[in-house]
Design a protein around this motif. Sequence first.
Motif, mmCIF file in Angstrom:
data_model
loop_
_atom_site.group_PDB
_atom_site.id
_atom_site.type_symbol
_atom_site.label_atom_id
_atom_site.label_comp_id
_atom_site.label_asym_id
_atom_site.label_seq_id
_atom_site.Cartn_x
_atom_site.Cartn_y
_atom_site.Cartn_z
ATOM 1 N N GLN A 236 0.839 -1.214 -0.093
ATOM 2 C CA GLN A 236 -0.021 0.089 0.014
ATOM 3 C C GLN A 236 0.827 1.287 -0.017
ATOM 4 O OE1 GLN A 236 -3.108 -0.518 2.944
ATOM 5 N NE2 GLN A 236 -4.178 -1.954 1.791
ATOM 6 N N LYS A 237 2.014 1.110 -0.659
ATOM 7 C CA LYS A 237 3.098 2.284 -0.879
ATOM 8 C C LYS A 237 2.637 3.062 -2.049
ATOM 9 C CE LYS A 237 7.898 3.313 -1.030
ATOM 10 N NZ LYS A 237 9.335 2.890 -1.425
ATOM 11 N N LEU A 238 2.525 4.367 -2.202
ATOM 12 C CA LEU A 238 2.328 5.140 -3.119
ATOM 13 C C LEU A 238 3.378 5.077 -4.075
ATOM 14 C CD1 LEU A 238 0.458 7.365 -4.216
ATOM 15 C CD2 LEU A 238 2.106 9.130 -3.303
ATOM 16 N N ILE A 239 2.719 4.869 -5.434
ATOM 17 C CA ILE A 239 3.775 4.780 -6.462
ATOM 18 C C ILE A 239 3.369 5.663 -7.658
ATOM 19 C CG2 ILE A 239 4.688 2.510 -6.154
ATOM 20 C CD1 ILE A 239 2.609 1.613 -8.331
ATOM 21 N N PHE A 240 2.388 6.411 -7.625
ATOM 22 C CA PHE A 240 2.086 7.549 -8.563
ATOM 23 C C PHE A 240 0.764 8.388 -8.093
ATOM 24 C CE2 PHE A 240 -1.037 8.920 -11.842
ATOM 25 C CZ PHE A 240 -0.132 9.927 -12.540
ATOM 26 N N SER A 241 0.987 9.696 -8.349
ATOM 27 C CA SER A 241 -0.129 10.380 -8.092
ATOM 28 C C SER A 241 -0.222 11.633 -9.130
ATOM 29 C CB SER A 241 -0.168 11.130 -6.662
ATOM 30 O OG SER A 241 -0.969 12.026 -6.258
ATOM 31 N N GLY A 242 -1.435 11.838 -9.576
ATOM 32 C CA GLY A 242 -1.583 12.976 -10.682
ATOM 33 C C GLY A 242 -1.256 14.216 -10.014
ATOM 34 N N GLN A 243 -1.372 14.327 -8.614
ATOM 35 C CA GLN A 243 -1.374 15.610 -7.879
ATOM 36 C C GLN A 243 0.313 16.032 -7.887
ATOM 37 O OE1 GLN A 243 -3.796 15.640 -4.572
ATOM 38 N NE2 GLN A 243 -5.198 14.612 -5.745
ATOM 39 N N LEU A 244 1.133 15.046 -7.849
ATOM 40 C CA LEU A 244 2.664 15.372 -7.824
ATOM 41 C C LEU A 244 3.096 15.921 -9.151
ATOM 42 C CD1 LEU A 244 3.486 12.293 -5.616
ATOM 43 C CD2 LEU A 244 3.127 14.608 -4.878
ATOM 44 N N ASP A 245 4.083 16.626 -9.099
ATOM 45 C CA ASP A 245 4.849 16.819 -10.394
ATOM 46 C C ASP A 245 5.643 15.815 -10.779
ATOM 47 O OD1 ASP A 245 7.276 16.801 -8.929
ATOM 48 O OD2 ASP A 245 7.523 19.051 -8.570
ATOM 49 N N ASN A 246 5.954 16.028 -12.103
ATOM 50 C CA ASN A 246 6.669 15.136 -12.835
ATOM 51 C C ASN A 246 8.053 14.588 -12.067
ATOM 52 O OD1 ASN A 246 5.019 15.624 -14.967
ATOM 53 N ND2 ASN A 246 6.403 16.370 -16.376
ATOM 54 N N GLU A 247 8.744 15.485 -11.405
ATOM 55 C CA GLU A 247 10.089 14.826 -10.919
ATOM 56 C C GLU A 247 9.520 13.955 -9.655
ATOM 57 O OE1 GLU A 247 13.439 17.032 -7.996
ATOM 58 O OE2 GLU A 247 12.905 18.023 -10.040
ATOM 59 N N GLU A 248 8.534 14.325 -8.770
ATOM 60 C CA GLU A 248 8.260 13.469 -7.540
ATOM 61 C C GLU A 248 7.633 12.298 -8.037
ATOM 62 O OE1 GLU A 248 6.517 16.334 -4.375
ATOM 63 O OE2 GLU A 248 5.808 16.649 -6.379
ATOM 64 N N ASN A 249 6.833 12.235 -9.314
ATOM 65 C CA ASN A 249 6.409 10.981 -9.756
ATOM 66 C C ASN A 249 7.625 10.132 -10.312
ATOM 67 O OD1 ASN A 249 3.587 10.619 -9.326
ATOM 68 N ND2 ASN A 249 3.210 12.324 -10.832
ATOM 69 N N SER A 250 8.340 10.686 -10.815
ATOM 70 C CA SER A 250 9.642 9.985 -11.596
ATOM 71 C C SER A 250 10.275 9.273 -10.227
ATOM 72 C CB SER A 250 10.445 10.854 -12.324
ATOM 73 O OG SER A 250 9.755 11.294 -13.546
ATOM 74 N N GLU A 251 10.522 9.827 -9.149
ATOM 75 C CA GLU A 251 11.292 9.448 -8.243
ATOM 76 C C GLU A 251 10.458 8.116 -7.690
ATOM 77 O OE1 GLU A 251 12.149 12.112 -5.079
ATOM 78 O OE2 GLU A 251 12.998 13.375 -6.597
ATOM 79 N N LEU A 252 9.116 8.150 -7.531
ATOM 80 C CA LEU A 252 8.284 7.020 -7.211
ATOM 81 C C LEU A 252 8.302 5.939 -8.052
ATOM 82 C CD1 LEU A 252 5.136 8.808 -5.977
ATOM 83 C CD2 LEU A 252 7.108 7.807 -4.447
ATOM 84 N N LEU A 253 8.607 6.007 -9.508
ATOM 85 C CA LEU A 253 8.188 5.154 -10.583
ATOM 86 C C LEU A 253 9.721 4.672 -11.159
ATOM 87 C CD1 LEU A 253 5.882 7.350 -12.586
ATOM 88 C CD2 LEU A 253 5.396 5.097 -11.399
ATOM 89 N N GLN A 254 10.667 5.150 -10.453
ATOM 90 C CA GLN A 254 12.084 4.700 -10.999
ATOM 91 C C GLN A 254 12.332 3.201 -10.804
ATOM 92 O OE1 GLN A 254 15.216 6.828 -9.113
ATOM 93 N NE2 GLN A 254 16.803 5.769 -10.559
ATOM 94 N N LYS A 255 11.875 2.571 -9.840
ATOM 95 C CA LYS A 255 12.027 1.134 -9.498
ATOM 96 C C LYS A 255 11.353 0.194 -10.474
ATOM 97 C CE LYS A 255 9.198 -0.864 -6.388
ATOM 98 N NZ LYS A 255 8.754 -1.491 -5.038
ATOM 99 N N TYR A 256 10.358 0.933 -11.186
ATOM 100 C CA TYR A 256 9.417 0.157 -12.270
ATOM 101 C C TYR A 256 10.314 0.570 -13.594
ATOM 102 C CZ TYR A 256 6.060 -0.605 -8.810
ATOM 103 O OH TYR A 256 5.628 -1.227 -7.652
ATOM 104 N N GLY A 257 10.952 1.276 -13.755
ATOM 105 C CA GLY A 257 11.733 1.717 -14.993
ATOM 106 C C GLY A 257 11.270 2.714 -15.794
ATOM 107 N N ILE A 258 10.269 3.405 -15.292
ATOM 108 C CA ILE A 258 9.576 4.528 -15.877
ATOM 109 C C ILE A 258 9.617 5.835 -15.340
ATOM 110 C CG2 ILE A 258 7.962 3.165 -17.229
ATOM 111 C CD1 ILE A 258 5.868 3.579 -15.234
ATOM 112 N N ARG A 259 9.510 6.952 -15.933
ATOM 113 C CA ARG A 259 9.319 8.284 -15.372
ATOM 114 C C ARG A 259 8.215 9.035 -16.116
ATOM 115 N NH1 ARG A 259 14.926 9.251 -17.874
ATOM 116 N NH2 ARG A 259 14.736 9.126 -20.085
ATOM 117 N N MET A 260 7.965 9.968 -15.554
ATOM 118 C CA MET A 260 7.173 10.975 -15.975
ATOM 119 C C MET A 260 7.575 12.261 -16.732
ATOM 120 S SD MET A 260 3.587 11.861 -16.192
ATOM 121 C CE MET A 260 2.983 10.625 -14.795
#
Length: 90
Positions: free
Chosen positions: A43-67
């Motif tokens: 139940q760890k946050l991995i994406f939020s449309g309310q966050l900016d690209n940089e913050e989402n990219s940090e969350l998504l890095q382990k999945y090999g994708i970025r915003m």
Amino acid sequence: MEAKFLAWDWEIGEFKKISSNNIVEAIYIAWNYEFDVYEADTQKLIFSGQLDNEENSELLQKYGIRMIDHKGYRKLQNIESGEIYEAPWH
């Protein structure tokens, strides 16, 4: 099939299973409803449309994708290949 991802439904205040275990599809499904995406196991946050690209990219890095911003829209991009994933509604 066990769900890998959950969406947080702000209106009813609970998690909903996302019908796809593909990270890109799961994000675009949830984002279409303005839901955040979480890992089902933690139940760890991995994406939020309310966050900016940089913050989402940090969350998504382990999945090999970025915003990224691309042609006036926010899109997901594969870090390794550079492939840009189009949302189904574009």
